[in-house]
Scaffold this active site. Structure first.
Site, PDB file in Angstrom:
ATOM      1  N   GLY A  18       0.848  -1.195   0.000  1.00  0.00           N
ATOM      2  CA  GLY A  18       0.000   0.000   0.000  1.00  0.00           C
ATOM      3  C   GLY A  18       0.881   1.242   0.000  1.00  0.00           C
ATOM      4  O   GLY A  18       2.016   1.233  -0.479  1.00  0.00           O
ATOM      5  N   GLY A  19       0.345   2.304   0.606  1.00  0.00           N
ATOM      6  CA  GLY A  19       1.069   3.574   0.620  1.00  0.00           C
ATOM      7  C   GLY A  19       2.419   3.480   1.313  1.00  0.00           C
ATOM      8  O   GLY A  19       3.292   4.331   1.098  1.00  0.00           O
ATOM      9  N   GLY A  24      20.927  12.788 -31.619  1.00  0.00           N
ATOM     10  CA  GLY A  24      20.520  13.264 -30.300  1.00  0.00           C
ATOM     11  C   GLY A  24      21.170  12.465 -29.192  1.00  0.00           C
ATOM     12  O   GLY A  24      21.483  12.993 -28.115  1.00  0.00           O
ATOM     13  N   ALA A  25      21.390  11.179 -29.456  1.00  0.00           N
ATOM     14  CA  ALA A  25      21.983  10.348 -28.407  1.00  0.00           C
ATOM     15  C   ALA A  25      23.434  10.746 -28.156  1.00  0.00           C
ATOM     16  O   ALA A  25      23.920  10.676 -27.033  1.00  0.00           O
ATOM     17  CB  ALA A  25      21.871   8.879 -28.775  1.00  0.00           C
TER      18      ALA A  25
HETATM   19  C1  HXC Z   1      -2.340  -4.158  12.856  1.00  0.00           C
HETATM   20  C2  HXC Z   1      -1.342  -6.026  11.989  1.00  0.00           C
HETATM   21  C3  HXC Z   1      -1.316  -5.432  10.705  1.00  0.00           C
HETATM   22  C4  HXC Z   1      -1.847  -4.127  10.562  1.00  0.00           C
HETATM   23  C5  HXC Z   1      -0.427  -7.379  10.562  1.00  0.00           C
HETATM   24  N1  HXC Z   1      -0.795  -7.218  11.846  1.00  0.00           N
HETATM   25  N2  HXC Z   1      -0.752  -6.297   9.833  1.00  0.00           N
HETATM   26  N3  HXC Z   1      -1.849  -5.379  13.043  1.00  0.00           N
HETATM   27  N4  HXC Z   1      -2.330  -3.522  11.653  1.00  0.00           N
HETATM   28  N5  HXC Z   1      -1.830  -3.488   9.383  1.00  0.00           N
HETATM   29  C6  HXC Z   1      -0.594  -8.185  12.947  1.00  0.00           C
HETATM   30  C7  HXC Z   1      -1.473  -9.400  12.823  1.00  0.00           C
HETATM   31  O1  HXC Z   1      -2.704  -9.155  13.421  1.00  0.00           O
HETATM   32  C8  HXC Z   1      -0.673 -10.430  13.585  1.00  0.00           C
HETATM   33  O2  HXC Z   1      -0.824 -10.244  14.971  1.00  0.00           O
HETATM   34  C9  HXC Z   1       0.753 -10.047  13.269  1.00  0.00           C
HETATM   35  O3  HXC Z   1       0.708  -8.689  12.841  1.00  0.00           O
HETATM   36  C10 HXC Z   1       1.363 -10.870  12.180  1.00  0.00           C
HETATM   37  O4  HXC Z   1       0.466 -10.892  11.072  1.00  0.00           O
HETATM   38  P1  HXC Z   1       0.053 -12.244  10.331  1.00  0.00           P
HETATM   39  O5  HXC Z   1      -1.087 -11.909   9.482  1.00  0.00           O
HETATM   40  O6  HXC Z   1      -0.072 -13.337  11.330  1.00  0.00           O
HETATM   41  O7  HXC Z   1       1.368 -12.500   9.485  1.00  0.00           O
HETATM   42  P2  HXC Z   1       1.480 -13.066   8.006  1.00  0.00           P
HETATM   43  O8  HXC Z   1       0.623 -14.271   7.859  1.00  0.00           O
HETATM   44  O9  HXC Z   1       2.933 -13.189   7.774  1.00  0.00           O
HETATM   45  O10 HXC Z   1       0.881 -11.934   7.055  1.00  0.00           O
HETATM   46  C11 HXC Z   1       1.477 -10.674   6.932  1.00  0.00           C
HETATM   47  C12 HXC Z   1       0.583  -9.679   6.169  1.00  0.00           C
HETATM   48  C13 HXC Z   1      -0.836  -9.679   6.789  1.00  0.00           C
HETATM   49  C14 HXC Z   1       0.536 -10.118   4.707  1.00  0.00           C
HETATM   50  C15 HXC Z   1       1.268  -8.331   6.239  1.00  0.00           C
HETATM   51  O11 HXC Z   1      -0.708  -9.508   8.187  1.00  0.00           O
HETATM   52  C16 HXC Z   1      -1.687  -8.578   6.246  1.00  0.00           C
HETATM   53  O12 HXC Z   1      -2.209  -8.676   5.167  1.00  0.00           O
HETATM   54  N6  HXC Z   1      -1.843  -7.518   7.074  1.00  0.00           N
HETATM   55  C17 HXC Z   1      -2.703  -6.426   6.715  1.00  0.00           C
HETATM   56  C18 HXC Z   1      -2.048  -5.609   5.680  1.00  0.00           C
HETATM   57  C19 HXC Z   1      -2.825  -4.352   5.417  1.00  0.00           C
HETATM   58  O13 HXC Z   1      -3.887  -4.374   4.810  1.00  0.00           O
HETATM   59  N7  HXC Z   1      -2.347  -3.232   5.972  1.00  0.00           N
HETATM   60  C20 HXC Z   1      -2.918  -1.968   5.812  1.00  0.00           C
HETATM   61  C21 HXC Z   1      -2.488  -1.516   4.450  1.00  0.00           C
HETATM   62  S1  HXC Z   1      -3.016   0.101   4.108  1.00  0.00           S
HETATM   63  P3  HXC Z   1      -0.661 -11.434  16.016  1.00  0.00           P
HETATM   64  O14 HXC Z   1      -1.028 -10.829  17.319  1.00  0.00           O
HETATM   65  O15 HXC Z   1      -1.587 -12.515  15.542  1.00  0.00           O
HETATM   66  O16 HXC Z   1       0.771 -11.863  15.955  1.00  0.00           O
HETATM   67  C22 HXC Z   1      -1.672   0.958   4.348  1.00  0.00           C
HETATM   68  C23 HXC Z   1      -1.902   2.330   3.960  1.00  0.00           C
HETATM   69  C24 HXC Z   1      -0.672   3.133   4.113  1.00  0.00           C
HETATM   70  O17 HXC Z   1      -0.669   0.536   4.769  1.00  0.00           O
HETATM   71  C25 HXC Z   1      -0.995   4.438   3.495  1.00  0.00           C
HETATM   72  C26 HXC Z   1       0.155   5.366   3.563  1.00  0.00           C
HETATM   73  C27 HXC Z   1      -0.131   6.559   2.695  1.00  0.00           C
END
Ligand code: HXC
Length: 519
Positions: free
Chosen positions: A177-178, A409-410
């Site tokens: 994402g961002g 040009g290059a």
């Molecule tokens: C809070 C999060 C988290 C998040 C992961 N965790 N992402 N907690 N916010 N964004 C936590 C999980 O709950 C979990 O907690 C631990 O981290 C490990 O995650 P798992 O899912 O068990 O690990 P894995 O299977 O390796 O998967 C990793 C992952 C997945 C692919 C990153 O966690 C995921 O898809 N997370 C969400 C990603 C997402 O959508 N993020 C927001 C994106 S928007 P526990 O307690 O179980 O260990 C964004 C916008 C930014 O980032 C904009 C900026 C301009």
């Protein structure tokens, strides 16, 4: 009776309390999550920092920072999931942040972001490089807009620091994402194969919206972001390799834009016979990396973005111990033509060198811009303009060697004298002209060729005539566009002496807010 005897707990030993809290911070997400991290082939944040900096040199700041948002248990968030501080690399100071996936998935909340901003601010104020190590699930969902705002504050600081201090990012886990935009705003991105992933929208979203099926690795893994998109500069096989590479890169860069890059002891180049390297047939390719290795100090060439736009080679090297950026057309790929991606690669590299006071050597062998509708519609005019802009803007010493073809040009674009090259050399094999002999003969002798009894024979003859008349370095040299035509065997001597003479170069451009590079 003292109050202690009335059931009031005794004041804890302050040192014991400090060490109890430090132990909690060191434990991060706990043994289970750390074991999972290791099983995934990834190190923890502190293990990574330890491998990056000189042994024992790291001091952590902000270890007691905790999330303050509702919905997040501070007990679950030691150091708020990111380790920040300062250490040394080869004895030179550097600021670091490393997200720890074992704490809330390394997700970025308000205070996590504030810790990163703190080291960004300190690095910028003190003129020290900043290394960021990313391994994060992105914006911490529980912290909503505060997390988003945290990213914005980081992006702003990345931008302010750009061109002032080197910013290097390692991607060692998810970065989606961002969140990808902080790395993208830094100078160099190093990704680890198999564990690092960068993308704006993940495979599920892409499938839902477009129906395309792609794995996360194919979409945003290290090789995809290196070879397909050009987002990454390096793809490596492990955390250890990435961190060793970053140490190596930092060792080649100044701490900031006001310093010169560090010197190393000079070394002779590899024994490569430059006289026989360029084939006499102008249509035969050769590997320009052999020319580079035959000129620069042995084993010093470190290519950037290898695998992306390989019709152009760029990278850092040393010339008699002085840091040098090398830009070279690669005749082995697309005949060394300049296309959109090569133009972007070139312009960004030259600006990187210029920002950090690294002289640029340009090796020219290009028949011109890559023709085609894809290039035109893709904006080769706009992208090609970046090359001109970057070279003309650069004030570092600029040295150019025309090896073979330099057409139209290059020729101008590849750091010609007109764009401000300080020393322009040509090999006797150089062909510097407004266009290649075939195209030129077809145009200027069109009628004679058409009207001839044997048009093919006349065309061959006219091409040969044109080649004899124009396709050599001496017309350009007679106008002073080439400073010297040199025996290839003398190239290094010329460049070593030329660079030594140019090191004190001072050139100023008119004061302005900033230029308007065609992006
Ligand atoms: C809070 C999060 C988290 C998040 C992961 N965790 N992402 N907690 N916010 N964004 C936590 C999980 O709950 C979990 O907690 C631990 O981290 C490990 O995650 P798992 O899912 O068990 O690990 P894995 O299977 O390796 O998967 C990793 C992952 C997945 C692919 C990153 O966690 C995921 O898809 N997370 C969400 C990603 C997402 O959508 N993020 C927001 C994106 S928007 P526990 O307690 O179980 O260990 C964004 C916008 C930014 O980032 C904009 C900026 C301009």
């Amino acid at each position: 009776m003292s109050r202690a005897h009335e059931g009031v707990p005794p004041v804890p030993d302050p040192l014991a309390e400090l060490y109890r809290r430090q132990a909690a911070v060191t434990a991060m997400g706990g043994p289970e999550r750390i074991a999972r991290q290791h099983q995934a082939g990834k190190w923890t944040a502190r293990e990574r920092i330890a491998a990056l900096v000189d042994p024992g040199s790291f001091e952590e700041i902000g270890a007691h920072v905790l999330p303050r948002a509702g919905g997040v248990d501070p007990g679950e968030a030691p150091a708020d999931g990111v380790v920040t501080g300062f250490g040394r690399v080869d004895g030179r100071p550097v600021y670091v942040y490393a997200q720890d996936f074992t704490v809330l998935g390394g997700s970025l909340g308000e205070m996590h972001a504030a810790k990163i901003q703190r080291v960004q601010d300190l690095a910028l104020k003190t003129g020290c490089p900043l290394v960021g190590i990313n391994d994060s699930g992105g914006a911490r969902i529980q912290e909503g807009v505060d997390a988003l705002n945290g990213y914005g504050e980081i992006f702003k600081r990345n931008t302010w620091a750009s061109g002032v201090i080197p910013q290097i990012t390692a991607i060692m886990g998810p970065c989606a994402g961002g969140a990808v935009y902080s790395p993208a705003l830094t100078d160099l991105v190093v990704m680890v194969r198999g564990t690092a992933q960068m993308f704006i929208t993940g495979p599920q979203v892409i499938q839902a919206v477009t129906g395309e099926q792609v794995s996360a690795e194919d979409l945003g893994g290290a090789d995809a972001q290196l070879r397909k998109s050009g987002v990454a500069h390096f793809a490596v096989d492990s955390d250890a390799e990435a961190l060793a590479l970053i140490r190596e890169i930092l060792g080649r860069l100044p701490a900031n834009n006001l310093e010169d890059p560090p010197l190393r002891p000079g070394r002779d180049p590899e024994a490569i016979d430059l006289r026989t390297l360029v084939p006499p047939d102008p249509n035969k390719p050769y590997d320009v990396r052999d020319v580079i290795r035959g000129i620069v100090d042995q084993d010093s060439f470190l290519p950037f973005q290898e695998g992306y736009a390989d019709n152009l080679v760029v990278g850092l090297a040393y010339l008699d111990g002085h840091a040098l950026g090398v830009v070279a057309n690669q005749p082995r790929v697309l005949a060394g033509t300049l296309d959109i991606n090569a133009s972007d690669k070139l312009a960004r590299f030259v600006r990187f060198c210029d920002a950090f006071n690294i002289p640029v050597l340009t090796l020219v062998d290009t028949p011109g811009y890559l023709p085609g509708t894809a290039q035109e519609y893709g904006g080769i005019i706009r992208h090609g303009a970046k090359v001109l802009y970057a070279y003309a803007e650069a004030t570092v010493p600029k040295l150019t060697v025309v090896l073979r073809k330099a057409y139209g040009g290059a020729y101008l674009a590849m750091c010609s004298r007109a764009l401000g090259a300080d020393l322009v050399l040509a090999w006797p094999t150089a062909e510097i002209a407004v266009m290649g002999p075939d195209g030129a003969a077809n145009i200027i002798y069109r009628r004679e060729i058409q009207e001839a009894a044997d048009p093919a024979a006349v065309r061959r003859q006219k091409v040969a005539e044109y080649r004899a008349q124009f396709a050599h370095p001496y017309v350009a040299a007679s106008r002073g566009y080439i400073d010297a035509v040199v025996d290839p065997a003398d190239t290094r001597r010329w460049l070593v002496r030329g660079l030594a003479t140019l090191l004190n170069k001072r050139e100023r451009r008119p004061a302005k807010k900033h230029g308007n590079i065609p992006l």
